[in-house]
Design a protein around this motif. Structure first.
Motif, short mmCIF file in Angstrom:
data_model
loop_
_atom_site.label_atom_id
_atom_site.label_comp_id
_atom_site.label_asym_id
_atom_site.label_seq_id
_atom_site.Cartn_x
_atom_site.Cartn_y
_atom_site.Cartn_z
N ALA A 1 26.65 -3.65 25.11
CA ALA A 1 26.05 -4.16 23.88
C ALA A 1 24.72 -3.47 23.59
CB ALA A 1 25.83 -5.67 24.00
N LEU A 2 23.93 -3.22 24.62
CA LEU A 2 22.65 -2.51 24.43
C LEU A 2 22.87 -1.10 23.91
CD1 LEU A 2 20.67 -3.64 27.60
CD2 LEU A 2 20.17 -4.25 25.23
N ILE A 3 23.87 -0.43 24.44
CA ILE A 3 24.19 0.93 23.96
C ILE A 3 24.67 0.89 22.52
CG2 ILE A 3 25.71 2.91 24.30
CD1 ILE A 3 25.70 2.23 27.31
N LEU A 4 25.55 -0.07 22.22
CA LEU A 4 26.08 -0.18 20.86
C LEU A 4 24.98 -0.48 19.85
CD1 LEU A 4 29.31 -2.24 21.64
CD2 LEU A 4 29.25 0.06 20.65
N SER A 5 23.96 -1.23 20.27
CA SER A 5 22.89 -1.61 19.35
C SER A 5 22.11 -0.39 18.84
CB SER A 5 21.94 -2.60 20.03
OG SER A 5 21.20 -1.98 21.07
N HIS A 6 22.15 0.72 19.57
CA HIS A 6 21.46 1.94 19.14
C HIS A 6 22.24 2.66 18.03
CE1 HIS A 6 18.24 1.93 22.12
NE2 HIS A 6 19.12 1.59 23.02
N LEU B 1 23.10 -5.57 13.58
CA LEU B 1 22.52 -6.67 14.33
C LEU B 1 21.45 -6.13 15.27
CD1 LEU B 1 25.87 -8.44 15.31
CD2 LEU B 1 24.35 -9.11 13.46
N SER B 2 20.54 -7.00 15.68
CA SER B 2 19.53 -6.60 16.64
C SER B 2 20.15 -6.52 18.03
CB SER B 2 18.38 -7.61 16.64
OG SER B 2 18.82 -8.85 17.18
N TRP B 3 19.45 -5.90 18.96
CA TRP B 3 19.99 -5.78 20.31
C TRP B 3 20.16 -7.15 20.96
CZ3 TRP B 3 17.65 -7.62 24.70
CH2 TRP B 3 16.27 -7.91 24.64
N LYS B 4 19.28 -8.09 20.62
CA LYS B 4 19.41 -9.45 21.17
C LYS B 4 20.70 -10.12 20.69
CE LYS B 4 14.42 -10.27 21.57
NZ LYS B 4 13.28 -11.12 21.11
N GLN B 5 21.02 -9.88 19.42
CA GLN B 5 22.24 -10.48 18.87
C GLN B 5 23.49 -9.83 19.48
OE1 GLN B 5 21.26 -9.76 14.78
NE2 GLN B 5 20.41 -11.82 14.48
N TRP B 6 23.45 -8.51 19.66
CA TRP B 6 24.58 -7.84 20.30
C TRP B 6 24.78 -8.35 21.73
CZ3 TRP B 6 28.28 -5.90 17.75
CH2 TRP B 6 28.08 -5.14 16.59
#
Length: 278
Positions: free
Chosen positions: A200-205, A210-215
């Motif tokens: 999820a952190l990688i996808l957030s980039h 969505l924000s990284w917190k939401q991912w």
């Protein structure tokens, strides 16, 4: 193992392509996939549990998914879906007729437990169609088609399954729910959550909807409720004494075996996204 790897490779390609080829391919693909899952469910039930109304159930399931899809397309194109004559309204009006047909059919069948047949006919809809309807709706949660969210959902789900398997097989000691799935452990669950959250952190980039917190929140929901969905499907198979839901995917079992993580996770994640987007 070789057959399993080859099947898994082509499975991933097909699933990714279904998201990348546009909204109409996406909708048709998941309508077909949901229908095949429902058909697989009915075939399992017919092995001795009950005699569900297969054709009527499939028609009802297809109508339900189509109505759901029509609603999200209506929102995308800002169409008043409840206006008389609109496709979504017509499909919605057909649903009570299809439901009534399930009951009426049992009047003409000589079976000792007709309401078992009726119950399993509708349970199949709940089990196979509704999760895919929610998953399909994720792509339109922002008002227009966006493959990022359903594709990310699948990636995080696969990462959870992989992480849970790797960590559980190496470090697993504490059984999660031995009665329904002896191999699942709390250590595997935690490993799946961590790897899914990392994805999820990688996808957030790359996916900035969505924000990284939401991912990461979505990843945790997918891991927890995907695991519960897996356990529910295991409980279902044990209740009818089968190992795999089918054999359509060599080395992997049936379609329900591959999409058990969607069963509970898709509706929960859609609900989360709905409140986040609103």
């Amino acid at each position: 193992m070789k057959v399993r790897a080859i099947t898994g490779f082509f499975f991933v390609i097909v699933m990714v392509a279904s998201n990348l080829l546009g909204q109409y391919v996406f909708s048709i693909f998941y309508l077909l996939l949901a229908s095949f899952c429902l058909f697989e469910f009915y075939n399992l039930i017919k092995q001795g549990t009950a005699q569900p109304n297969v054709i009527t159930g499939l028609v009802y399931g297809i109508l339900l998914f189509t109505a759901s899809a029509a609603l999200v397309y209506s929102a995308q194109f800002a169409l008043p879906f409840l206006n008389e004559g609109h496709t979504a309204a017509k499909v919605l009006l057909l649903l009570p007729l299809a439901a009534a047909a399930v009951f009426i059919q049992e009047l003409y069948k000589k079976t000792p437990a007709p309401f078992n047949n009726i119950a399993f006919t509708f349970l199949g809809i709940l089990f196979a169609i509704i999760p895919f309807a929610f998953f399909h709706a994720m792509a339109f949660i922002s008002g227009s088609f966006n493959f990022h969210i359903p594709l990310a959902f699948l990636i995080m789900l696969w990462c959870n399954d992989t992480g849970a398997y790797l960590v559980g097989s190496k470090l697993g000691r504490t059984k999660l729910f031995e009665r329904h799935s002896p191999k699942k452990t709390y250590e595997g669950l935690i490993g799946g959550i961590l790897i899914s959250a990392g994805a999820a952190l990688i996808l957030s980039h790359y996916y900035d909807e969505l924000s990284w917190k939401q991912w990461v929140s979505i990843a945790v929901l997918i891991s927890c409720f995907g695991t519960l969905g897996d356990l529910v499907e295991s409980m279902f198979k044990r209740s009818i004494n089968v190992k795999d839901s089918g054999g359509i995917l060599p080395g992997h079992g049936g379609l329900l075996d591959r999409f058990d993580g969607l069963l509970l996770a898709a509706p929960i994640v859609y609900t989360y996204l709905y409140f986040v987007s609103n």
